[in-house]
Design a protein around this motif. Structure first.
Motif, PDB file in Angstrom:
ATOM      1  N   LYS A  45     -57.379  41.174  -9.214  1.00  0.00           N
ATOM      2  CA  LYS A  45     -56.368  40.608 -10.106  1.00  0.00           C
ATOM      3  C   LYS A  45     -56.285  39.318 -10.521  1.00  0.00           C
ATOM      4  N   ASP A  46     -55.887  38.790 -11.598  1.00  0.00           N
ATOM      5  CA  ASP A  46     -55.881  37.420 -11.845  1.00  0.00           C
ATOM      6  C   ASP A  46     -54.553  36.715 -11.205  1.00  0.00           C
ATOM      7  N   MET A  47     -54.581  35.498 -10.828  1.00  0.00           N
ATOM      8  CA  MET A  47     -53.311  34.870 -10.254  1.00  0.00           C
ATOM      9  C   MET A  47     -53.391  33.780 -10.595  1.00  0.00           C
ATOM     10  N   GLY A  48     -52.049  33.124 -10.994  1.00  0.00           N
ATOM     11  CA  GLY A  48     -51.981  31.651 -11.156  1.00  0.00           C
ATOM     12  C   GLY A  48     -51.929  30.784  -9.904  1.00  0.00           C
ATOM     13  N   GLN A  49     -52.317  29.608  -9.725  1.00  0.00           N
ATOM     14  CA  GLN A  49     -52.488  28.914  -8.536  1.00  0.00           C
ATOM     15  C   GLN A  49     -52.071  27.268  -8.625  1.00  0.00           C
ATOM     16  N   VAL A  50     -51.505  27.042  -7.831  1.00  0.00           N
ATOM     17  CA  VAL A  50     -51.092  25.666  -7.762  1.00  0.00           C
ATOM     18  C   VAL A  50     -51.781  25.027  -6.568  1.00  0.00           C
ATOM     19  N   THR A  51     -52.432  23.852  -6.580  1.00  0.00           N
ATOM     20  CA  THR A  51     -53.200  23.092  -5.485  1.00  0.00           C
ATOM     21  C   THR A  51     -52.754  21.834  -5.196  1.00  0.00           C
ATOM     22  N   CYS A  52     -52.653  21.271  -3.994  1.00  0.00           N
ATOM     23  CA  CYS A  52     -52.339  19.975  -3.694  1.00  0.00           C
ATOM     24  C   CYS A  52     -53.317  19.765  -2.632  1.00  0.00           C
ATOM     25  N   LEU A  53     -54.314  18.991  -2.793  1.00  0.00           N
ATOM     26  CA  LEU A  53     -55.057  18.429  -1.586  1.00  0.00           C
ATOM     27  C   LEU A  53     -55.003  17.056  -1.434  1.00  0.00           C
ATOM     28  N   LEU A  54     -54.843  16.742  -0.144  1.00  0.00           N
ATOM     29  CA  LEU A  54     -55.132  15.162   0.284  1.00  0.00           C
ATOM     30  C   LEU A  54     -56.285  14.912   1.114  1.00  0.00           C
ATOM     31  N   VAL A  70     -57.212  16.025   4.402  1.00  0.00           N
ATOM     32  CA  VAL A  70     -56.086  15.658   5.325  1.00  0.00           C
ATOM     33  C   VAL A  70     -54.989  16.547   5.238  1.00  0.00           C
ATOM     34  N   GLY A  71     -54.707  17.076   3.793  1.00  0.00           N
ATOM     35  CA  GLY A  71     -53.653  17.772   3.723  1.00  0.00           C
ATOM     36  C   GLY A  71     -53.849  18.959   2.692  1.00  0.00           C
ATOM     37  N   THR A  72     -53.248  20.107   2.955  1.00  0.00           N
ATOM     38  CA  THR A  72     -53.677  21.315   2.149  1.00  0.00           C
ATOM     39  C   THR A  72     -52.268  21.849   1.668  1.00  0.00           C
ATOM     40  N   MET A  73     -52.244  22.286   0.340  1.00  0.00           N
ATOM     41  CA  MET A  73     -50.952  23.055  -0.099  1.00  0.00           C
ATOM     42  C   MET A  73     -51.735  23.877  -1.132  1.00  0.00           C
ATOM     43  N   VAL A  74     -51.895  25.407  -1.110  1.00  0.00           N
ATOM     44  CA  VAL A  74     -52.373  26.307  -2.258  1.00  0.00           C
ATOM     45  C   VAL A  74     -51.429  27.511  -2.142  1.00  0.00           C
ATOM     46  N   GLN A  75     -50.715  27.529  -3.338  1.00  0.00           N
ATOM     47  CA  GLN A  75     -49.867  28.604  -3.597  1.00  0.00           C
ATOM     48  C   GLN A  75     -50.504  29.423  -4.804  1.00  0.00           C
ATOM     49  N   LEU A 144     -53.818  17.174  -7.667  1.00  0.00           N
ATOM     50  CA  LEU A 144     -52.743  18.198  -7.898  1.00  0.00           C
ATOM     51  C   LEU A 144     -53.113  18.856  -9.076  1.00  0.00           C
ATOM     52  N   ALA A 145     -53.245  20.592  -9.116  1.00  0.00           N
ATOM     53  CA  ALA A 145     -53.580  21.152 -10.204  1.00  0.00           C
ATOM     54  C   ALA A 145     -52.999  22.239 -10.366  1.00  0.00           C
ATOM     55  N   PHE A 146     -52.520  22.715 -11.360  1.00  0.00           N
ATOM     56  CA  PHE A 146     -51.882  23.734 -11.890  1.00  0.00           C
ATOM     57  C   PHE A 146     -52.536  24.671 -12.725  1.00  0.00           C
ATOM     58  N   ASN A 147     -52.926  25.828 -12.297  1.00  0.00           N
ATOM     59  CA  ASN A 147     -53.817  26.766 -13.245  1.00  0.00           C
ATOM     60  C   ASN A 147     -53.048  27.964 -13.385  1.00  0.00           C
ATOM     61  N   SER A 148     -53.337  28.612 -14.781  1.00  0.00           N
ATOM     62  CA  SER A 148     -52.760  29.633 -14.840  1.00  0.00           C
ATOM     63  C   SER A 148     -53.676  30.900 -14.422  1.00  0.00           C
ATOM     64  N   TRP A 163     -45.912  28.060 -16.523  1.00  0.00           N
ATOM     65  CA  TRP A 163     -45.060  27.152 -17.081  1.00  0.00           C
ATOM     66  C   TRP A 163     -44.722  26.199 -15.942  1.00  0.00           C
ATOM     67  N   VAL A 164     -44.739  24.904 -16.144  1.00  0.00           N
ATOM     68  CA  VAL A 164     -44.314  24.067 -14.978  1.00  0.00           C
ATOM     69  C   VAL A 164     -43.552  22.820 -15.454  1.00  0.00           C
ATOM     70  N   ASP A 165     -42.338  22.574 -14.664  1.00  0.00           N
ATOM     71  CA  ASP A 165     -41.577  21.490 -15.071  1.00  0.00           C
ATOM     72  C   ASP A 165     -41.104  20.710 -13.859  1.00  0.00           C
TER      73      ASP A 165
END
Length: 171
Positions: A45-54, A70-75, A144-148, A163-165
């Protein structure tokens, strides 16, 4: 991806990333279509993903860019939503591989997901994540990346939209 310089200098330690979003994914197959080969169906299944890597980066004598995470956030987003306001996602510091929330896609970047950056000689080179930094380290760069779609270059479901705001870092 080898044509894009990823990450900007950054030396703060935010606690989270906060933003408003809406996600739409049609009930269609994932495909891989490069324009140079036949269209292929990709399982899953395809999923959108937001990634913040430090990252804490440095350059060796040969111009290679090395980094420790250093830091990780993947949603990931796997279902359609209306607008979600003030969604807040925690950035986790240090080696997170033993944490209960850890998923393999949160690990160090390898294979098709390696990123590139411009070194001091002006050449785009791979960012080689060589390990996890101590949880108290200060980063040198943020990505910081936003992917559909989460599958990498040329992989996704037709019609996926993220969509991101109002993107902000929380301290």
């Amino acid at each position: 991806m080898s044509k894009m310089s990823i990450g900007v200098p950054f030396n703060k330690r935010p606690k989270a990333v906060k933003f408003d979003y809406k996600y739409y994914t049609p009930d269609t197959k994932r495909i891989r279509e490069t324009g140079f080969s036949r269209r292929q169906t990709i399982p899953g299944k395809d999923m959108g993903q937001v990634t913040c890597l430090l990252q804490k980066r440095w350059e060796d004598a040969d111009g290679n860019i090395l980094a420790k995470r250093v830091g990780t956030m993947v949603q990931r987003f796997n279902r359609n939503t209306g607008w979600v306001n003030n969604a807040k996602f925690t950035i986790h510091y240090g080696d997170i591989t033993k944490q209960s929330f850890f998923k393999s896609y949160m690990g160090l970047t390898t294979g098709d997901f390696v990123k590139y950056a411009r070194n001091s000689k002006g050449k785009l080179v791979k960012i080689q994540e060589v390990g996890w930094a101590d949880a108290n380290e200060t980063p040198t760069h943020i990505v910081l990346a936003f992917n559909s779609s989460h599958g990498g270059a040329y992989i996704g479901s037709e019609g996926n939209t993220l969509w991101v705001d109002n993107v902000r870092l929380c301290y």
